[in-house]
Motif scaffolding. Structure first.
Motif, PDB file in Angstrom:
ATOM      1  N   VAL A   3      41.790  39.510  55.261  1.00  0.00           N
ATOM      2  CA  VAL A   3      42.513  40.742  55.552  1.00  0.00           C
ATOM      3  C   VAL A   3      43.424  41.114  54.388  1.00  0.00           C
ATOM      4  N   LYS A   4      44.028  40.116  53.757  1.00  0.00           N
ATOM      5  CA  LYS A   4      44.815  40.352  52.549  1.00  0.00           C
ATOM      6  C   LYS A   4      44.675  39.148  51.635  1.00  0.00           C
ATOM      7  N   GLU A   5      44.884  39.397  50.361  1.00  0.00           N
ATOM      8  CA  GLU A   5      44.719  38.336  49.383  1.00  0.00           C
ATOM      9  C   GLU A   5      45.771  37.248  49.584  1.00  0.00           C
ATOM     10  N   PRO A   6      45.353  35.958  49.530  1.00  0.00           N
ATOM     11  CA  PRO A   6      46.334  34.870  49.647  1.00  0.00           C
ATOM     12  C   PRO A   6      47.149  34.733  48.366  1.00  0.00           C
ATOM     13  N   LEU A   7      48.073  33.817  48.375  1.00  0.00           N
ATOM     14  CA  LEU A   7      48.950  33.604  47.217  1.00  0.00           C
ATOM     15  C   LEU A   7      48.140  33.352  45.956  1.00  0.00           C
ATOM     16  N   GLY A   8      48.563  33.988  44.874  1.00  0.00           N
ATOM     17  CA  GLY A   8      47.883  33.780  43.603  1.00  0.00           C
ATOM     18  C   GLY A   8      48.476  32.662  42.781  1.00  0.00           C
ATOM     19  N   GLN A   9      49.625  32.147  43.219  1.00  0.00           N
ATOM     20  CA  GLN A   9      50.251  31.055  42.475  1.00  0.00           C
ATOM     21  C   GLN A   9      51.199  30.269  43.380  1.00  0.00           C
ATOM     22  N   LEU A  10      51.414  29.011  43.009  1.00  0.00           N
ATOM     23  CA  LEU A  10      52.398  28.155  43.659  1.00  0.00           C
ATOM     24  C   LEU A  10      53.550  27.934  42.683  1.00  0.00           C
TER      25      LEU A  10
END
Length: 306
Positions: free
Chosen positions: A44-51
């Motif tokens: 549904v939406k993009e997950p985190l691109g970075q930690l």
């Protein structure tokens, strides 16, 4: 003055070296890439691109480490995600990837913590259905030529897939507007489908379709038909004036000999509940390929005999 600035630069340099020798605690941004997501679901939406990793090390070790990390990324497999109690929500724990993170940072830098501790994936079940195509055409023909029959599309329908709430709102797809002029023969052409820009995360089986527009030369054909009356009650005779009508049709040349008066019936409709001075005339049995020009007369006078 030159000696002063030389000494200042030299002292700054030694101060910088001294600072780098000290230990610091800071945060590094760790890029994340995802792989092996199931085709049965849609994000549904993009997950985190970075930690964010909290690290501890000397200034020498930390210097330029962020740039080095940017060139790498840890890979998170969607198949490792666990189902949350909330429908459509999945998650992975960041601590499961501590070893992967340590592998891409300097071995002398100590990783103490990773934020956030959980990565969530909001998904919807993928829904697939077929929808028809609506053609947006403006056609112009050479004199004597007309469209014969229905325009066909290859394929006749397209398959769309995406989130259920989006797919349920789509009942057809339109083609881009196409203008064709001076047509004098059957035409084949490619045209793109319009995918609404406001609708995202859908996949369409075809972005283009082929249109086949049947075109043929037409000519007039005249018939004189006996007029019959429908709707008469038992014991009632309706006589029309005149008793015959002239019918003019446009017929494709290839079908000119096939069409005869045997196929056609001219009918006056007698409706006792809605009588007027004249009865309207209708033509029955006209094939799909023919085009009505006129019936003369299209209304007839009548008398009723009992």
């Amino acid at each position: 003055v030159s000696i002063f600035f030389f000494c200042l630069a030299l002292s700054t340099f030694f101060w910088f070296l001294s600072s780098l020798s000290k230990d610091y605690q800071t945060q590094l941004k760790i890029p994340v890439k995802y792989e092996s997501f199931s085709d049965e679901f849609i994000l549904v939406k993009e997950p985190l691109g970075q930690l964010e990793g909290q690290v501890f090390g000397s200034g020498y070790e930390l210097l330029g480490e962020q740039m080095a990390i940017n060139a790498s990324a840890i890979k998170i497999n969607y198949k490792d995600a666990r189902a949350h109690s909330k429908e459509g929500l999945y998650y992975v724990l960041s601590r499961n990837y501590l070893k992967n993170i340590r592998d891409i940072i300097d071995q002398d830098i100590r990783l103490t913590q990773v934020y956030p501790d959980t990565i969530f994936f909001e998904t919807q079940k993928r829904v697939t259905k077929k929808v028809p195509i609506k053609v947006n055409l403006n056609l112009d023909f050479e004199s004597g030529y007309r469209q014969r029959g229905l325009i066909s599309t290859i394929p006749s329908s397209v398959e769309i897939s995406g989130p259920g709430n989006v797919i349920d709102s789509l009942h057809f797809l339109r083609t881009e507007e196409l203008n064709l002029s001076s047509l004098n023969d059957t035409s084949k052409t490619q045209v793109s489908l319009i995918i609404p820009k406001e609708i995202q995360r859908i996949v369409v089986s075809h972005e283009e379709i082929e249109l086949i527009i049947p075109v043929e030369k037409y000519t007039e054909k005249k018939f004189e038909l006996a007029l019959s009356v429908e709707g008469q009650e038992t014991g009632v005779l309706v006589k029309t004036f005149p008793e015959t009508v002239e019918v003019i049709l446009l017929v494709p040349l290839s079908k000119y000999e096939d069409l005869s008066s045997i196929n056609l019936r001219a009918v006056a409709n007698f409706n006792k509940q809605d009588l007027s001075d004249k009865l309207p005339v209708y033509l029955k049995g006209m094939p799909d390929y023919a085009v009505m020009v006129r019936v003369d007369p299209n209304k007839v006078e009548y008398i009723i005999r009992k």
